[in-house]
Design a protein around this motif. Structure first.
Motif, PDB file in Angstrom:
ATOM      1  N   VAL A 275       8.937   4.293 -11.789  1.00 45.28           N
ATOM      2  CA  VAL A 275       7.434   4.357 -11.690  1.00 45.28           C
ATOM      3  C   VAL A 275       7.200   5.387 -10.678  1.00 45.28           C
ATOM      4  N   GLY A 276       6.298   6.554 -10.857  1.00 40.09           N
ATOM      5  CA  GLY A 276       6.424   7.618  -9.938  1.00 40.09           C
ATOM      6  C   GLY A 276       4.919   7.411  -9.439  1.00 40.09           C
ATOM      7  N   PRO A 277       4.414   8.289  -8.868  1.00 37.97           N
ATOM      8  CA  PRO A 277       2.915   8.589  -8.087  1.00 37.97           C
ATOM      9  C   PRO A 277       2.211   8.682  -9.245  1.00 37.97           C
ATOM     10  N   LEU A 278       0.725   8.079  -8.840  1.00 40.00           N
ATOM     11  CA  LEU A 278      -0.483   8.491  -9.822  1.00 40.00           C
ATOM     12  C   LEU A 278      -0.646  10.148  -9.748  1.00 40.00           C
ATOM     13  N   ALA A 279      -1.481  10.513 -10.662  1.00 37.01           N
ATOM     14  CA  ALA A 279      -1.378  11.943 -10.757  1.00 37.01           C
ATOM     15  C   ALA A 279      -2.478  12.620  -9.460  1.00 37.01           C
ATOM     16  N   SER A 280      -3.444  11.790  -9.098  1.00 34.81           N
ATOM     17  CA  SER A 280      -4.291  12.429  -7.956  1.00 34.81           C
ATOM     18  C   SER A 280      -4.843  11.266  -7.115  1.00 34.81           C
ATOM     19  N   ARG A 281      -5.125  11.990  -5.914  1.00 35.26           N
ATOM     20  CA  ARG A 281      -5.381  10.675  -4.937  1.00 35.26           C
ATOM     21  C   ARG A 281      -6.471   9.981  -5.478  1.00 35.26           C
ATOM     22  N   GLN A 282      -7.521  10.857  -5.958  1.00 36.76           N
ATOM     23  CA  GLN A 282      -8.696   9.965  -6.592  1.00 36.76           C
ATOM     24  C   GLN A 282      -8.496   8.701  -7.503  1.00 36.76           C
ATOM     25  N   GLY A 283      -7.412   8.890  -8.480  1.00 33.63           N
ATOM     26  CA  GLY A 283      -7.133   8.072  -9.394  1.00 33.63           C
ATOM     27  C   GLY A 283      -6.491   7.042  -8.537  1.00 33.63           C
ATOM     28  N   ARG A 284      -5.559   7.228  -7.698  1.00 35.98           N
ATOM     29  CA  ARG A 284      -4.989   6.106  -6.850  1.00 35.98           C
ATOM     30  C   ARG A 284      -5.996   5.355  -6.253  1.00 35.98           C
TER      31      ARG A 284
ATOM     32  N   GLY B 108      -0.840  -2.963  -3.706  1.00 39.84           N
ATOM     33  CA  GLY B 108      -1.102  -2.091  -2.401  1.00 39.84           C
ATOM     34  C   GLY B 108       0.058  -0.885  -2.580  1.00 39.84           C
ATOM     35  N   ARG B 109      -0.065  -0.094  -1.779  1.00 43.68           N
ATOM     36  CA  ARG B 109       0.640   0.899  -1.591  1.00 43.68           C
ATOM     37  C   ARG B 109       2.324   0.326  -1.124  1.00 43.68           C
ATOM     38  N   PRO B 110       3.202   1.031  -1.929  1.00 45.10           N
ATOM     39  CA  PRO B 110       4.695   0.520  -1.771  1.00 45.10           C
ATOM     40  C   PRO B 110       4.945   0.775  -0.317  1.00 45.10           C
ATOM     41  N   ASP B 111       6.068  -0.077   0.326  1.00 41.03           N
ATOM     42  CA  ASP B 111       6.629   0.124   1.580  1.00 41.03           C
ATOM     43  C   ASP B 111       7.999   0.960   1.507  1.00 41.03           C
ATOM     44  N   GLY B 112       8.361   1.440   2.546  1.00 43.06           N
ATOM     45  CA  GLY B 112       9.763   1.959   2.773  1.00 43.06           C
ATOM     46  C   GLY B 112       9.836   3.206   1.780  1.00 43.06           C
ATOM     47  N   LEU B 113       8.955   3.855   1.467  1.00 41.94           N
ATOM     48  CA  LEU B 113       9.214   5.179   0.842  1.00 41.94           C
ATOM     49  C   LEU B 113       9.648   6.248   1.832  1.00 41.94           C
ATOM     50  N   PRO B 114      10.627   7.087   1.461  1.00 42.35           N
ATOM     51  CA  PRO B 114      11.113   7.963   2.423  1.00 42.35           C
ATOM     52  C   PRO B 114       9.899   8.966   3.055  1.00 42.35           C
ATOM     53  N   GLU B 115      10.264   9.842   3.957  1.00 39.75           N
ATOM     54  CA  GLU B 115       9.328  10.485   4.780  1.00 39.75           C
ATOM     55  C   GLU B 115       8.795  11.375   3.943  1.00 39.75           C
TER      56      GLU B 115
ATOM     57  N   PHE C 176       1.070   6.922  -4.381  1.00 39.91           N
ATOM     58  CA  PHE C 176       1.826   5.866  -5.006  1.00 39.91           C
ATOM     59  C   PHE C 176       1.049   4.696  -5.038  1.00 39.91           C
ATOM     60  N   TYR C 177       1.291   3.685  -5.967  1.00 43.65           N
ATOM     61  CA  TYR C 177       0.596   2.646  -6.037  1.00 43.65           C
ATOM     62  C   TYR C 177       1.643   1.512  -6.750  1.00 43.65           C
ATOM     63  N   GLN C 178       1.999   0.151  -5.960  1.00 44.59           N
ATOM     64  CA  GLN C 178       2.911  -0.754  -6.687  1.00 44.59           C
ATOM     65  C   GLN C 178       2.462  -1.220  -8.204  1.00 44.59           C
ATOM     66  N   PRO C 179       3.285  -1.565  -8.819  1.00 37.52           N
ATOM     67  CA  PRO C 179       2.956  -2.443 -10.046  1.00 37.52           C
ATOM     68  C   PRO C 179       2.525  -3.456  -9.514  1.00 37.52           C
ATOM     69  N   THR C 180       1.458  -4.039 -10.381  1.00 41.15           N
ATOM     70  CA  THR C 180       0.727  -4.980  -9.955  1.00 41.15           C
ATOM     71  C   THR C 180       0.435  -5.925 -11.006  1.00 41.15           C
ATOM     72  N   VAL C 181       0.559  -7.183 -10.995  1.00 43.41           N
ATOM     73  CA  VAL C 181      -0.047  -8.476 -11.881  1.00 43.41           C
ATOM     74  C   VAL C 181      -1.215  -9.001 -11.274  1.00 43.41           C
ATOM     75  N   LEU C 182      -2.191  -9.228 -11.916  1.00 44.93           N
ATOM     76  CA  LEU C 182      -3.653 -10.112 -11.502  1.00 44.93           C
ATOM     77  C   LEU C 182      -3.755 -11.272 -12.454  1.00 44.93           C
ATOM     78  N   THR C 183      -4.017 -12.414 -11.973  1.00 47.11           N
ATOM     79  CA  THR C 183      -4.330 -13.577 -12.818  1.00 47.11           C
ATOM     80  C   THR C 183      -5.673 -14.115 -12.286  1.00 47.11           C
ATOM     81  N   GLY C 184      -6.248 -15.077 -12.884  1.00 49.47           N
ATOM     82  CA  GLY C 184      -7.576 -15.528 -12.433  1.00 49.47           C
ATOM     83  C   GLY C 184      -8.688 -14.676 -12.539  1.00 49.47           C
ATOM     84  N   ILE C 185      -8.464 -13.850 -13.793  1.00 51.41           N
ATOM     85  CA  ILE C 185      -9.840 -12.659 -13.913  1.00 51.41           C
ATOM     86  C   ILE C 185     -10.778 -13.434 -14.446  1.00 51.41           C
ATOM     87  N   THR C 186     -12.208 -13.066 -13.863  1.00 52.13           N
ATOM     88  CA  THR C 186     -13.302 -13.467 -14.371  1.00 52.13           C
ATOM     89  C   THR C 186     -14.333 -12.340 -14.684  1.00 52.13           C
ATOM     90  N   PRO C 187     -15.367 -12.465 -15.679  1.00 55.37           N
ATOM     91  CA  PRO C 187     -16.406 -11.435 -15.861  1.00 55.37           C
ATOM     92  C   PRO C 187     -16.902 -10.933 -14.507  1.00 55.37           C
TER      93      PRO C 187
END
Length: 468
Positions: A307-316, A338-345, A352-363
């Protein structure tokens, strides 16, 4: 928006481009109109030879073009190579099949006898200059799936590509030029979004196709409708991925990860909402979250990156806002968030944004109805088949869908009731040259690919012959 190639992994500006002025746009429109009048009379064999040549050139330049895509929009390099190879395959498929797809249709003499015709038939003729307004997420594939059928039908193309992939846009124009297509058959317009409406309204443009956001689609479709011009729209998607008890759960989890994380999660047809029967919900969710959390995030030029970065800052930032809104309304973050930790300088400024899974979703959460364009998945439990179908359809979008079941009655239920342009069983939604692609509801209208796609921009002409 400025037209510039910016590396999303580092934030570095690679190359700025000066937008075309009014004179430059006029020059290209005039060239396109002149090209169409000559090109439309060429044979299918001639067009096929040119398109095969373009496919061969694409194969030869695959590595360089893949690197350009990765540098401009951040997809992993292996995925960029696969995209370029898929484009060459589609070019060859249309080169080999267009003549048959557009063959004259002949009703039986008995069917047309009462019309007074001695003979009647239907011919598919090219319509003219077609403007394509294309997005950045699959910067080669989105264009080629329009250009290959349009050129084989005898039309000519103008490409208004996304402003963050200008080097890809220029490379596409050069590819068709090098293949031998006449000047004006395929041209790139380096223009901002504010200049698009005037091009749509220009009388030399016969039709428009757009892949992109719902607001962009509304704007372009409105202008085209006002000018009484044909339009095809492929807009957003919030595809369901339904898992029922008969599914091979291990295969479903592996495919779910690939379906959500493909292209860094930035795909209209990526699975986004995972709807899981209560009998297998806990097992699926635990395995899915563990696999998503284990994906390797990093430099898209690194062959090991998944997984690489998102294509734009706005998208992230927009993706992060959706996650934070869900969290504030009680969603549970099973991994990421959130943003991944430990990326090189050298990647510190990347989007970048971490692969994320959410549960308990409501309307109450925005993410329940809004499209997530990044590696974020929502998981819903479903008590039974009826609730699974209802949840799958509870979205303003209707692009495609994924359903995991080996029960034929359940499969037939989804074919009958799912509100989407496609339903894929026990596999991942994907586009293929031989299969129509497009959606319903706010995912747009019209179809790309297959015979349905090539006929979208044809004048379907009735030819009637009376007694001599």
């Amino acid at each position: 928006m400025p037209i510039a190639s910016i590396n999303p992994a580092t934030g570095e500006t690679l190359q700025p481009f000066e937008p075309l002025d009014a004179a430059g746009i006029e020059e290209r429109l005039a060239r396109a109109e002149a090209a169409f009048h000559a090109y439309r009379t060429t044979s299918f064999a001639h067009r096929a030879a040119l398109l095969h040549r373009a496919a061969d050139l694409l194969d030869g330049d695959l590595e360089a073009l893949a690197r350009t895509m990765t540098e401009e929009m951040g997809k992993p390099l292996a995925a960029a190579r696969a995209e370029a190879a898929k484009c060459a395959k589609a070019m060859r498929w249309y080169a080999d099949n267009a003549e048959a797809l557009l063959a004259d249709e002949h009703p039986s003499p008995a069917d047309v006898a009462d019309s007074g015709a001695v003979r009647a038939y239907v011919r598919y003729r090219p319509i003219g200059v077609v403007l394509a307004v294309m997005p950045w997420n699959f910067p080669f594939w989105q264009v080629v799936r329009f250009a290959a059928p349009a050129l084989m039908a005898g039309n000519v193309g103008l490409l208004k590509h996304a402003s963050n992939v200008p080097r890809t846009a220029v490379a596409l124009e050069q590819l068709f030029h090098r293949a031998g297509f006449p000047a004006g058959c395929f041209q790139t317009l380096l223009i901002g979004s504010g200049a698009v409406e005037a091009v749509v309204r220009d009388p030399r443009v016969a039709a428009v196709t757009l892949t992109g956001s719902e607001p962009a689609g509304r704007a372009v479709a409105s202008a085209a409708a006002d000018e009484v011009k044909k339009a095809v729209l492929e807009l957003g998607g919030s595809d369901p991925f339904v898992v029922l008890p008969s599914a091979d759960l291990d295969a479903a989890v592996r495919t779910a990860v690939r379906a959500r994380a493909q292209n860094n999660g930035q795909s209209c047809i990526a699975a986004k909402r995972f709807i899981v029967h209560a009998d297998v919900y806990e097992r699926f969710t635990a395995a899915f979250a563990a696999a998503m959390g284990a994906l390797r995030v990093g430099d898209p030029m690194d062959e090991a990156t998944e997984v690489g970065p998102l294509a734009s800052r706005q998208g992230r930032d927009e993706l992060a806002e959706l996650v934070e809104d869900a969290r504030a309304h009680g969603a549970r973050v099973e991994c990421g968030g959130g943003r991944p930790d430990g990326l090189p300088e050298h990647l510190a400024a990347g989007w970048f944004y971490q692969p994320t899974v959410l549960t308990g979703i409501t309307p109450a959460m925005r993410i329940h109805l809004e499209e997530t364009f990044g590696p974020v998945a929502t998981v819903y439990p479903a008590a039974d088949l009826d609730e699974a179908v209802a949840l799958a359809n509870n979205t303003p979008f209707g692009l495609s869908s994924n359903v995991w079941t080996t029960d034929e009655a359940e499969q037939e239920r989804f074919v009958r009731d799912i509100q989407a342009g496609g339903v894929f069983f026990n596999g991942m939604t994907a586009s293929h040259p031989a299969l129509p692609f497009g959606g319903v509801k706010r995912s747009g209208f019209g179809r790309e690919l297959s015979g349905h796609g090539i006929r979208e921009f044809c004048n379907i002409t009735t030819v009637w012959l009376g007694p001599s």
